[in-house]
Design a protein around this motif. Sequence first.
Motif, PDB file in Angstrom:
ATOM      1  N   TYR A 287       8.486  85.381  48.950  1.00 33.37           N
ATOM      2  CA  TYR A 287       9.892  85.077  48.636  1.00 33.37           C
ATOM      3  C   TYR A 287      10.588  84.482  49.864  1.00 33.37           C
TER       4      TYR A 287
ATOM      5  N   SER B 295      11.732  80.799  49.132  1.00 33.94           N
ATOM      6  CA  SER B 295      13.043  80.828  48.473  1.00 33.94           C
ATOM      7  C   SER B 295      13.979  79.700  48.919  1.00 33.94           C
TER       8      SER B 295
ATOM      9  N   PHE C 272      15.309  77.432  46.054  1.00 33.29           N
ATOM     10  CA  PHE C 272      16.747  77.499  45.794  1.00 33.29           C
ATOM     11  C   PHE C 272      17.322  76.085  45.707  1.00 33.29           C
TER      12      PHE C 272
ATOM     13  N   LEU D 115      17.130  81.440  40.619  1.00 30.19           N
ATOM     14  CA  LEU D 115      16.146  81.699  41.666  1.00 30.19           C
ATOM     15  C   LEU D 115      15.542  83.088  41.494  1.00 30.19           C
ATOM     16  N   GLN D 116      16.385  84.099  41.303  1.00 36.03           N
ATOM     17  CA  GLN D 116      15.895  85.468  41.161  1.00 36.03           C
ATOM     18  C   GLN D 116      15.005  85.605  39.925  1.00 36.03           C
TER      19      GLN D 116
ATOM     20  N   PHE E 296      11.686  83.786  40.420  1.00 34.73           N
ATOM     21  CA  PHE E 296      10.704  84.503  41.236  1.00 34.73           C
ATOM     22  C   PHE E 296      10.053  85.641  40.454  1.00 34.73           C
TER      23      PHE E 296
END
Length: 183
Positions: free
Chosen positions: A22, A26, A30, A47-48, A51
């Motif tokens: 992550y 990320s 992102f 994004l969350q 993942f």
Amino acid sequence: MDAKQLINDCKKNDRKAQEQLYRLYSPKLFAVCLKYSRNYIEAQDNLQEGFILIFNKIEQYSFKGSFDGWLKRVMINHVLQQYRTQTFLSLVNEDFQVADEIEVDDENIPLEYLLKIIQELPDRYRLVFNLYVIDEYSHAEIAEMLSINIGTSKSNLSRAKMILKEKIENHKIEENKKFPSAK
């Protein structure tokens, strides 16, 4: 830890490896989410959720091809999935001539402004614009991804470019009013 080991550890649901993955990816992902989301908060949510999907699907990654590319594709597909059920992507029959190219003299246009006006595009235009211009998908690929026809993809791209051109021209006019001696 090398990338292959990190991926294998993530496949074993190792939380520390997932955290490291992550942290590594990320920022790039992102940026992908920002391109396809309506705003910053929606991009964070995407994004969350993306993942979580990546960690659930990482077992499918078989070390063939770029891992970066695989991650990006999973994230783009996740974000697009949020839009697939919405009616704005429905097929519209229209006689709209697609302009070949719309050129804009883009000198002195701040990147932040360009990103802002792209995010302000209506969803259907923003998605097609980003997929075609930024991520270099073909209209056939876009049509398949968004469940629209190729003509609709081309039309949406053309309309996005026209909207952006108009906003950039208006921005230039406003800037010239503020700083008339700049030109």
